[in-house]
Design a protein around this motif. Structure first.
Motif, PDB file in Angstrom:
ATOM      1  N   ARG A   1      15.841  -4.181  63.569  1.00  0.00           N
ATOM      2  CA  ARG A   1      16.436  -4.140  62.245  1.00  0.00           C
ATOM      3  C   ARG A   1      15.516  -3.371  61.303  1.00  0.00           C
ATOM      4  O   ARG A   1      15.906  -2.457  60.633  1.00  0.00           O
ATOM      5  CB  ARG A   1      16.703  -5.536  61.669  1.00  0.00           C
ATOM      6  CG  ARG A   1      17.470  -5.392  60.331  1.00  0.00           C
ATOM      7  CD  ARG A   1      17.581  -6.643  59.525  1.00  0.00           C
ATOM      8  NE  ARG A   1      16.579  -6.837  58.510  1.00  0.00           N
ATOM      9  CZ  ARG A   1      16.369  -6.084  57.430  1.00  0.00           C
ATOM     10  NH1 ARG A   1      17.056  -4.992  57.234  1.00  0.00           N
ATOM     11  NH2 ARG A   1      15.456  -6.401  56.552  1.00  0.00           N
TER      12      ARG A   1
ATOM     13  N   GLN B   1      21.350  -5.084  59.700  1.00  0.00           N
ATOM     14  CA  GLN B   1      21.236  -6.186  60.660  1.00  0.00           C
ATOM     15  C   GLN B   1      20.588  -5.668  61.940  1.00  0.00           C
ATOM     16  O   GLN B   1      20.573  -4.473  62.188  1.00  0.00           O
ATOM     17  CB  GLN B   1      22.594  -6.791  60.977  1.00  0.00           C
ATOM     18  CG  GLN B   1      23.556  -5.820  61.642  1.00  0.00           C
ATOM     19  CD  GLN B   1      24.970  -6.361  61.706  1.00  0.00           C
ATOM     20  OE1 GLN B   1      25.381  -7.109  60.849  1.00  0.00           O
ATOM     21  NE2 GLN B   1      25.698  -5.979  62.726  1.00  0.00           N
TER      22      GLN B   1
ATOM     23  N   HIS C   1      26.731  -9.182  68.669  1.00  0.00           N
ATOM     24  CA  HIS C   1      26.160  -9.439  67.345  1.00  0.00           C
ATOM     25  C   HIS C   1      25.716 -10.883  67.239  1.00  0.00           C
ATOM     26  O   HIS C   1      24.614 -11.168  66.801  1.00  0.00           O
ATOM     27  CB  HIS C   1      27.137  -9.093  66.228  1.00  0.00           C
ATOM     28  CG  HIS C   1      26.608  -9.502  64.886  1.00  0.00           C
ATOM     29  ND1 HIS C   1      25.535  -8.867  64.295  1.00  0.00           N
ATOM     30  CD2 HIS C   1      26.953 -10.509  64.059  1.00  0.00           C
ATOM     31  CE1 HIS C   1      25.268  -9.460  63.141  1.00  0.00           C
ATOM     32  NE2 HIS C   1      26.101 -10.449  62.975  1.00  0.00           N
TER      33      HIS C   1
ATOM     34  N   HIS D   1      21.879 -12.280  66.884  1.00  0.00           N
ATOM     35  CA  HIS D   1      21.500 -13.162  65.782  1.00  0.00           C
ATOM     36  C   HIS D   1      20.837 -14.426  66.325  1.00  0.00           C
ATOM     37  O   HIS D   1      19.785 -14.828  65.853  1.00  0.00           O
ATOM     38  CB  HIS D   1      22.731 -13.521  64.945  1.00  0.00           C
ATOM     39  CG  HIS D   1      22.423 -14.472  63.840  1.00  0.00           C
ATOM     40  ND1 HIS D   1      21.798 -14.074  62.677  1.00  0.00           N
ATOM     41  CD2 HIS D   1      22.619 -15.806  63.728  1.00  0.00           C
ATOM     42  CE1 HIS D   1      21.644 -15.121  61.894  1.00  0.00           C
ATOM     43  NE2 HIS D   1      22.130 -16.180  62.506  1.00  0.00           N
TER      44      HIS D   1
ATOM     45  N   GLY E   1      14.912 -11.066  59.373  1.00  0.00           N
ATOM     46  CA  GLY E   1      15.086  -9.660  59.749  1.00  0.00           C
ATOM     47  C   GLY E   1      13.853  -8.804  59.489  1.00  0.00           C
ATOM     48  O   GLY E   1      13.882  -7.616  59.710  1.00  0.00           O
TER      49      GLY E   1
END
Length: 165
Positions: A32, A50, A144, A148, A159
């Protein structure tokens, strides 16, 4: 410092126009925010909204309009084949059951070299060849969400931290 805040997917930009390139192993291609330097010396900050898995041939758009090409570094891998599709499917199930990143290549699978897992694969009837090649494992249906969750597990939820490479 230059900033790259956008990724152009491989095939959507003219790679011949790339101003520089970064060569990254698989772990280093999940980012990120990270300071980077290209092979020709272009220093920049990758600053994406992200965490993103960067793929071979992706372009990182710099704020001055230039693009830095992402190149996947060769890594020590195990390439797996089997006598038939059913045997390969069974091996793939066992790799998935262990949550191992696996690259799917039709009649071949690639994983990172790991002597314990190689022993398991051979015990299941698989044939293993040690190779050096870029590693681009399957992202998964929830890439995704999985990225995460991975970041949260490693304390990277804000991040600002990334994997060490």
């Amino acid at each position: 410092m230059l900033i790259a805040s956008e990724v152009r997917a491989a095939g959507t930009w003219d790679a011949a126009l790339g101003a520089d390139s970064v060569v990254l192993d698989f772990d280093s291609r999940h980012r990120r925010r990270h300071a980077m330097a290209g092979r020709a010396g272009t220093a920049f900050l990758l600053d994406l909204p992200q965490a993103t898995v960067l793929r071979e041939g992706d372009g990182l758009l710099l704020d001055d309009g230039r693009i830095v090409r992402v190149q996947a570094a060769p890594e020590r891998l195990a390439e797996i084949t089997a006598a038939d599709a059913d045997a390969l499917l069974r091996i793939a199930w066992h790799l998935g059951n262990r949550h191992l990143p696996t690259q799917l290549l039709g009649k071949r699978l690639r994983i990172r070299h790991d002597h314990v897992i190689i022993g398991m694969v051979e015990g299941l009837g698989g044939k293993v060849a040690e190779i050096q090649a870029p590693f681009d494992p399957e992202g998964g249906a929830f890439e995704h969400g999985a990225a995460h969750a991975h970041a949260v597990i490693h304390g990277e939820h804000d991040g600002l931290h990334t994997h060490r490479s």
